[in-house]
Design a protein around this motif. Structure first.
Motif, PDB file in Angstrom:
ATOM      1  N   ASP A 122      29.941  50.840  35.806  1.00  0.00           N
ATOM      2  CA  ASP A 122      29.529  49.508  35.347  1.00  0.00           C
ATOM      3  C   ASP A 122      30.235  48.446  36.179  1.00  0.00           C
ATOM      4  N   TRP A 123      29.413  47.562  36.765  1.00  0.00           N
ATOM      5  CA  TRP A 123      29.961  46.424  37.492  1.00  0.00           C
ATOM      6  C   TRP A 123      30.138  45.216  36.565  1.00  0.00           C
ATOM      7  N   SER A 124      29.422  45.236  35.482  1.00  0.00           N
ATOM      8  CA  SER A 124      29.438  44.056  34.613  1.00  0.00           C
ATOM      9  C   SER A 124      30.675  44.006  33.726  1.00  0.00           C
ATOM     10  N   ALA A 125      31.402  45.130  33.623  1.00  0.00           N
ATOM     11  CA  ALA A 125      32.563  45.149  32.730  1.00  0.00           C
ATOM     12  C   ALA A 125      33.703  44.354  33.349  1.00  0.00           C
ATOM     13  N   ARG A 126      33.915  43.163  32.877  1.00  0.00           N
ATOM     14  CA  ARG A 126      34.991  42.294  33.348  1.00  0.00           C
ATOM     15  C   ARG A 126      36.273  42.653  32.594  1.00  0.00           C
ATOM     16  N   VAL A 127      37.278  43.031  33.346  1.00  0.00           N
ATOM     17  CA  VAL A 127      38.527  43.418  32.706  1.00  0.00           C
ATOM     18  C   VAL A 127      39.249  42.166  32.229  1.00  0.00           C
ATOM     19  N   GLY A 128      39.697  42.223  31.008  1.00  0.00           N
ATOM     20  CA  GLY A 128      40.471  41.107  30.503  1.00  0.00           C
ATOM     21  C   GLY A 128      41.887  41.151  31.012  1.00  0.00           C
ATOM     22  N   LEU A 129      42.700  40.263  30.564  1.00  0.00           N
ATOM     23  CA  LEU A 129      44.103  40.207  30.973  1.00  0.00           C
ATOM     24  C   LEU A 129      44.902  41.193  30.137  1.00  0.00           C
ATOM     25  N   PRO A 130      46.185  41.365  30.441  1.00  0.00           N
ATOM     26  CA  PRO A 130      47.004  42.328  29.704  1.00  0.00           C
ATOM     27  C   PRO A 130      46.782  42.173  28.209  1.00  0.00           C
ATOM     28  N   PRO A 131      46.768  43.302  27.467  1.00  0.00           N
ATOM     29  CA  PRO A 131      47.155  44.649  27.891  1.00  0.00           C
ATOM     30  C   PRO A 131      46.036  45.476  28.512  1.00  0.00           C
ATOM     31  N   ALA A 132      44.872  44.866  28.829  1.00  0.00           N
ATOM     32  CA  ALA A 132      43.785  45.650  29.411  1.00  0.00           C
ATOM     33  C   ALA A 132      44.205  46.261  30.746  1.00  0.00           C
ATOM     34  N   PHE A 144      57.593  41.863  45.547  1.00  0.00           N
ATOM     35  CA  PHE A 144      58.438  40.748  45.168  1.00  0.00           C
ATOM     36  C   PHE A 144      57.553  39.622  44.640  1.00  0.00           C
ATOM     37  N   SER A 145      58.042  38.382  44.730  1.00  0.00           N
ATOM     38  CA  SER A 145      57.310  37.273  44.096  1.00  0.00           C
ATOM     39  C   SER A 145      55.962  37.020  44.764  1.00  0.00           C
ATOM     40  N   TRP A 146      55.860  37.181  46.101  1.00  0.00           N
ATOM     41  CA  TRP A 146      54.593  36.926  46.777  1.00  0.00           C
ATOM     42  C   TRP A 146      53.528  37.938  46.337  1.00  0.00           C
ATOM     43  N   GLU A 147      53.983  39.149  46.006  1.00  0.00           N
ATOM     44  CA  GLU A 147      53.050  40.220  45.637  1.00  0.00           C
ATOM     45  C   GLU A 147      52.891  40.358  44.123  1.00  0.00           C
ATOM     46  N   SER A 148      53.432  39.433  43.338  1.00  0.00           N
ATOM     47  CA  SER A 148      53.448  39.560  41.879  1.00  0.00           C
ATOM     48  C   SER A 148      52.595  38.474  41.233  1.00  0.00           C
ATOM     49  N   TRP A 149      51.886  38.870  40.168  1.00  0.00           N
ATOM     50  CA  TRP A 149      51.112  37.924  39.345  1.00  0.00           C
ATOM     51  C   TRP A 149      51.527  38.117  37.893  1.00  0.00           C
ATOM     52  N   ARG A 150      51.538  36.962  37.162  1.00  0.00           N
ATOM     53  CA  ARG A 150      51.906  36.980  35.759  1.00  0.00           C
ATOM     54  C   ARG A 150      50.782  36.352  34.948  1.00  0.00           C
ATOM     55  N   ALA A 151      50.583  36.879  33.735  1.00  0.00           N
ATOM     56  CA  ALA A 151      49.542  36.335  32.862  1.00  0.00           C
ATOM     57  C   ALA A 151      49.887  34.894  32.487  1.00  0.00           C
ATOM     58  N   ALA A 152      48.892  34.041  32.707  1.00  0.00           N
ATOM     59  CA  ALA A 152      49.049  32.625  32.342  1.00  0.00           C
ATOM     60  C   ALA A 152      47.776  32.193  31.629  1.00  0.00           C
ATOM     61  N   GLY A 153      47.789  32.261  30.287  1.00  0.00           N
ATOM     62  CA  GLY A 153      46.585  31.958  29.542  1.00  0.00           C
ATOM     63  C   GLY A 153      45.551  33.051  29.763  1.00  0.00           C
ATOM     64  N   ASN A 154      44.382  32.659  30.284  1.00  0.00           N
ATOM     65  CA  ASN A 154      43.297  33.601  30.530  1.00  0.00           C
ATOM     66  C   ASN A 154      43.178  33.929  32.012  1.00  0.00           C
ATOM     67  N   ALA A 155      44.265  33.791  32.756  1.00  0.00           N
ATOM     68  CA  ALA A 155      44.223  34.035  34.201  1.00  0.00           C
ATOM     69  C   ALA A 155      45.513  34.704  34.627  1.00  0.00           C
ATOM     70  N   LEU A 156      45.516  35.135  35.883  1.00  0.00           N
ATOM     71  CA  LEU A 156      46.720  35.650  36.519  1.00  0.00           C
ATOM     72  C   LEU A 156      47.214  34.605  37.502  1.00  0.00           C
ATOM     73  N   ALA A 190      55.067  33.321  43.130  1.00  0.00           N
ATOM     74  CA  ALA A 190      55.722  32.545  44.177  1.00  0.00           C
ATOM     75  C   ALA A 190      55.083  31.173  44.334  1.00  0.00           C
ATOM     76  N   TRP A 191      53.744  31.094  44.336  1.00  0.00           N
ATOM     77  CA  TRP A 191      53.050  29.855  44.698  1.00  0.00           C
ATOM     78  C   TRP A 191      52.291  29.226  43.531  1.00  0.00           C
ATOM     79  N   LYS A 192      52.354  29.866  42.356  1.00  0.00           N
ATOM     80  CA  LYS A 192      51.745  29.301  41.138  1.00  0.00           C
ATOM     81  C   LYS A 192      50.248  29.051  41.308  1.00  0.00           C
ATOM     82  N   THR A 193      49.588  29.913  42.068  1.00  0.00           N
ATOM     83  CA  THR A 193      48.142  29.793  42.263  1.00  0.00           C
ATOM     84  C   THR A 193      47.441  30.850  41.427  1.00  0.00           C
ATOM     85  N   ASP A 194      46.238  30.513  40.935  1.00  0.00           N
ATOM     86  CA  ASP A 194      45.481  31.458  40.110  1.00  0.00           C
ATOM     87  C   ASP A 194      44.858  32.547  40.979  1.00  0.00           C
ATOM     88  N   PHE A 195      44.707  33.714  40.374  1.00  0.00           N
ATOM     89  CA  PHE A 195      44.037  34.813  41.068  1.00  0.00           C
ATOM     90  C   PHE A 195      42.580  34.429  41.301  1.00  0.00           C
TER      91      PHE A 195
END
Length: 291
Positions: A52-62, A149-161, A165-170
């Protein structure tokens, strides 16, 4: 709903070049897993089927450690890693939508606490990272090194990642792959096994040719030995005949000397008789004159 367990899922955390090389040279230690994945490979032509391509994965804990995911753009096209020309990093570029997904499109989720990272299957296990130009030049993330490290790391922020390091959304959608997959590293193993099989076949053929050549050489040596023995016999016979001829020649030489001596004696006798004959003839002539 359990995700498939692949070899890359169990690595976790940082995967350096040495670990990748160890994975690439695994040959026969996991025959059961190899058989299952080989069957999957035969059915998928070395690519990963997406149910399935339509299955959009949610944020953690998904998203969890070891999840196998791919990224899609706003048009729903999957993104694959491609080596940037003349550079040491891989870019993510859209590819065509098909029933099969290329290994270059697949990422494995790794976690460190509440931080998420994405390890690429098609870039030798390197990590997805954001860049310092992501905010200023709207430059998308790329795959560059093995760091987490920080450049390679994303954290859950609301409904986005959000990048640490740069505080940009995925920037892309994340789709989870919920089917049995064949890892790119296992494809390398299968290729290496095929190469080993071909090498063993070549070695067997070489061994057969060597044994055949040894047989020819042994036969040639035996033939040469027989010829040498025959030549030795002929030499002995010739030497015996030569000795006989030499002995015969010595006998003939002795006879020749004896004949020469007899000839000299005969010539002396003839000379003496000739002289006596002359004397007799002279006496006869004198006697006839007296009468």
């Amino acid at each position: 709903n359990a995700l498939p367990r692949t070899r890359m899922e169990f690595m976790g955390g940082r995967m350096d070049v040495a670990e990748l090389k160890k994975l690439e040279v695994l040959a026969s230690a996991e025959d059961i897993l190899a058989t299952e994945q080989a069957q999957a490979l035969e059915g998928a032509d070395g690519r990963i089927t997406v149910r399935d391509w339509s299955a959009r994965v949610g944020l953690p804990p998904a998203l969890s450690e070891g999840s196998v995911v791919c990224f899609t753009n706003d048009d729903g096209l999957p993104l694959k890693v491609a080596r940037a020309q003349g550079q040491d990093y891989w870019e993510l570029v859209p590819t065509t939508l098909s029933p099969h997904l290329q290994p270059e499109c697949v990422f494995t989720v790794v976690k460190r606490g509440d931080l998420f990272g994405f390890r690429s299957w098609g870039a030798q296990g390197r990590m997805l990272q954001d860049t310092k130009n992501s905010r200023r030049k709207n430059e998308p993330p790329r795959v560059s090194n093995y760091n987490f490290f920080s450049w390679e790391s994303w954290r859950a922020a609301g409904n986005a990642l959000q990048n640490c390091a740069w505080k940009t959304d995925f920037p892309w959608n994340i789709s989870e792959l919920r089917v049995q997959v064949v890892s790119l590293l296992h494809e390398s193993e299968l290729k290496q096994r095929n190469e080993h099989r071909e090498l063993r076949r070549a070695l067997l053929m070489t061994e057969e040719k060597r044994e055949e050549m040894e047989g020819h050489l042994k036969q040639a040596i035996q033939t040469c030995q027989k010829q040498m023995e025959f030549a030795s016999q002929q030499t002995d016979e010739l030497q015996s005949r030569l000795a006989e001829n030499l002995a015969r020649n010595e006998c003939l030489s002795t006879e020749v000397l004896e004949c020469q001596e007899l000839n000299k004696q005969s010539q002396a006798t003839i000379a003496r008789l000739s002289r006596d004959l002359g004397v007799v003839e002279t006496r006869e002539i004198d006697a006839s004159k007296r009468v």
